[in-house]
Design a protein around this motif. Structure first.
Motif, PDB file in Angstrom:
ATOM      1  N   GLU A  85      35.504  26.602  26.599  1.00 41.78           N
ATOM      2  CA  GLU A  85      35.728  25.448  27.469  1.00 41.78           C
ATOM      3  C   GLU A  85      37.081  25.514  28.159  1.00 41.78           C
ATOM      4  O   GLU A  85      37.211  25.193  29.337  1.00 41.78           O
ATOM      5  N   LEU A  86      38.111  25.957  27.431  1.00 41.89           N
ATOM      6  CA  LEU A  86      39.428  26.083  28.047  1.00 41.89           C
ATOM      7  C   LEU A  86      39.430  27.158  29.135  1.00 41.89           C
ATOM      8  O   LEU A  86      40.159  27.043  30.134  1.00 41.89           O
ATOM      9  N   SER A 135      37.538  38.799  25.349  1.00 42.98           N
ATOM     10  CA  SER A 135      37.237  39.125  26.744  1.00 42.98           C
ATOM     11  C   SER A 135      35.752  39.395  26.933  1.00 42.98           C
ATOM     12  O   SER A 135      35.122  38.896  27.875  1.00 42.98           O
ATOM     13  N   ARG A 136      35.173  40.167  26.028  1.00 41.87           N
ATOM     14  CA  ARG A 136      33.755  40.511  26.166  1.00 41.87           C
ATOM     15  C   ARG A 136      32.850  39.324  25.851  1.00 41.87           C
ATOM     16  O   ARG A 136      31.798  39.155  26.478  1.00 41.87           O
ATOM     17  N   GLY A 173      29.234  34.188  30.688  1.00 47.05           N
ATOM     18  CA  GLY A 173      29.244  33.784  32.090  1.00 47.05           C
ATOM     19  C   GLY A 173      30.609  33.470  32.645  1.00 47.05           C
ATOM     20  O   GLY A 173      30.722  32.903  33.739  1.00 47.05           O
ATOM     21  N   ILE A 174      31.670  33.806  31.897  1.00 49.69           N
ATOM     22  CA  ILE A 174      33.049  33.576  32.362  1.00 49.69           C
ATOM     23  C   ILE A 174      33.722  34.944  32.451  1.00 49.69           C
ATOM     24  O   ILE A 174      34.265  35.441  31.458  1.00 49.69           O
ATOM     25  N   PRO A 175      33.694  35.613  33.604  1.00 50.48           N
ATOM     26  CA  PRO A 175      34.249  36.966  33.712  1.00 50.48           C
ATOM     27  C   PRO A 175      35.727  36.995  33.320  1.00 50.48           C
ATOM     28  O   PRO A 175      36.524  36.167  33.768  1.00 50.48           O
ATOM     29  N   ALA A 176      36.081  37.942  32.462  1.00 48.94           N
ATOM     30  CA  ALA A 176      37.445  38.048  31.942  1.00 48.94           C
ATOM     31  C   ALA A 176      37.841  39.512  31.877  1.00 48.94           C
ATOM     32  O   ALA A 176      37.001  40.403  31.685  1.00 48.94           O
ATOM     33  N   SER A 177      39.143  39.764  32.032  1.00 50.98           N
ATOM     34  CA  SER A 177      39.705  41.102  31.848  1.00 50.98           C
ATOM     35  C   SER A 177      40.576  41.092  30.605  1.00 50.98           C
ATOM     36  O   SER A 177      41.092  40.047  30.202  1.00 50.98           O
ATOM     37  N   GLU A 178      40.759  42.275  30.016  1.00 47.79           N
ATOM     38  CA  GLU A 178      41.603  42.402  28.833  1.00 47.79           C
ATOM     39  C   GLU A 178      42.831  43.246  29.168  1.00 47.79           C
ATOM     40  O   GLU A 178      42.793  44.102  30.061  1.00 47.79           O
ATOM     41  N   PRO A 183      31.073  27.346  37.924  1.00 46.89           N
ATOM     42  CA  PRO A 183      29.723  27.889  37.696  1.00 46.89           C
ATOM     43  C   PRO A 183      29.779  29.168  36.870  1.00 46.89           C
ATOM     44  O   PRO A 183      30.694  29.988  37.027  1.00 46.89           O
ATOM     45  N   LEU A 184      28.814  29.343  35.997  1.00 45.29           N
ATOM     46  CA  LEU A 184      28.758  30.549  35.178  1.00 45.29           C
ATOM     47  C   LEU A 184      28.255  31.717  36.011  1.00 45.29           C
ATOM     48  O   LEU A 184      27.488  31.553  36.960  1.00 45.29           O
TER      49      LEU A 184
END
Length: 413
Positions: free
Chosen positions: A197-198, A219-220, A226-231, A346-347
């Motif tokens: 949520e954060l 990250s994965r 549905g929340i694209p993230a980089s590490e 949006p996811l």
């Protein structure tokens, strides 16, 4: 010059502008492998940031700069040094390696800048820094910048800075006025949902973890949700670190999950929220992590997620950091999270794994390629084809195999 200022207070231009102006005023030739100014930094990320910030200025003044650090191939750095350099931006370890190989000499350095000296001390770099400073001319100008000036940093000051002018833009423990701090106590079962949520808002967010494994896992998990993230952590190659940080900086992803390696040297505009997923071990790390938001007059929020059993330790940490956070017990859907993050973005569907194409049955008399492109010795096999080189005994394909009288011999081998 001895300078103290919190992260994000503009130290790069504070030393970069006068140093480059001084080099430009002196009409000395650019010499091979002998820089005229040296900037020492603790991390590759910080070195890259300083390089990028000063590149337009060095180009406008007709000066040459290069950066050297470990974790990447040495050859391009050697070539840049041989072409000649006025400003050398370096991490201590790689610079000592290059000096040991006779590729750099610091005997012409007119200005030495030691940036983030306290972080150098935390990482154990100060012995190398001392050795490097002793290689610069004793009468050259030296500038040291640090958020704190105690312990090992004070020893550097007393040995190498003679009667320095001191300038502080703030007190060591002064909180950033536009940064709001929160401590959220979260039960273990709610932790992953609260993190999602954060991280799910429209603004840029940085999540800090203690370990590389946690950074990779979170990250994965976010990307799959549905929340694209980089590490960003020390197990990545430099190319991967640059790529992931670039995705975050360019807005391709809104979430960066990092270890403390990223707490210094990252300047990305408009980071709205920093989350200490794992509370840091000491208050200086807290301040440097938190300093990724509320930079250059912008506002920002910092959240520390705390298991119930660690509340007392985090309370001590925030007191040492000189802040008074807003505390709350939260779970998924808490209004405190909604007030910080706002409407959820949006996811984004994670890319579907591509199916492997079905293997085609070989035509009669045709040979198929082996799955592995390696021979029994472990060396890659060379493909047959045109050219004067000798063909190896590796298998061939199609008509070539069918037309060769020795095909059966090769098959048996």
């Amino acid at each position: 010059m001895l300078g103290r200022g919190r992260t994000g207070s503009g130290k790069t231009l504070a030393f970069g502008l006068p140093a480059l102006a001084k080099l430009a005023r002196c009409d000395a030739p650019t010499r091979r492998s002998r820089p005229r100014a040296l900037v020492l930094l603790p991390t590759r990320e910080l070195a890259g940031q300083v390089r990028d910030a000063l590149a337009p200025l060095t180009e406008a003044l007709g000066l040459e700069q290069t950066v050297v650090y470990g974790g990447v191939g040495q050859r391009p750095q050697e070539q840049a040094l041989r072409r000649g350099v006025d400003l050398l931006i370096a991490c201590p370890g790689r610079l000592e390696d290059l000096i040991g190989q006779g590729l750099v000499d610091l005997d012409r350095v007119e200005i030495t800048v030691l940036d983030e000296a306290d972080h150098m001390s935390d990482l154990g770099f100060l012995p190398a820094v001392r050795r490097l400073l002793r290689r610069t001319p004793a009468n050259s100008q030296r500038l040291l910048f640090s958020a704190t000036l105690d312990g090992e940093v004070d020893k550097i000051v007393r040995e190498f800075l003679h009667d320095p002018r001191t300038h502080s833009v703030d007190r060591a423990a002064e909180p950033v006025p536009d940064m709001t701090h929160h401590v959220f106590t979260v039960r273990k079962d709610d932790r992953n949902a609260v993190i999602r949520e954060l991280a799910g808002g429209h603004g840029r967010i940085m999540l800090f973890t203690r370990t590389k494994h946690s950074a990779r896992r979170i990250s994965r998990q976010l990307t799959a949700a549905g929340i694209p993230a980089s590490e960003l952590h020390g197990n990545l190659s430099q190319n991967a670190r640059d790529r992931n940080l670039g995705q975050f900086r360019d807005g391709d992803v809104r979430v960066l999950v990092a270890t403390d390696i990223a707490a210094r040297g990252i300047h990305v505009d408009d980071v709205a929220l920093v989350v200490h997923v794992d509370p840091p071990s000491e208050h200086k790390a807290y301040l440097h992590r938190s300093g990724r938001t509320a930079r250059a007059g912008a506002t920002g929020d910092v959240v520390t997620l705390v298991p119930p059993e660690e509340r007392d330790e985090v309370a001590k940490l925030t007191r040492k950091a000189g802040i008074r956070p807003r505390a709350a017990n939260v779970g998924p859907g808490a209004h405190e999270i909604t007030a910080l993050v706002g409407e959820a973005a949006p996811l984004v569907s994670a890319p579907e794994p591509q199916e492997r194409p079905q293997r085609q049955e070989p035509r009669s008399g045709a040979r198929t390629e082996p799955r592995s492109d390696r021979s029994g010795s472990g060396r890659p096999r060379r493909r047959g084809g045109r050219g004067g080189g000798r063909r190896t005994a590796g298998p061939t394909t199609g008509a070539a195999a069918g037309s060769s009288g020795s095909g059966s011999a090769r098959r048996s081998r």
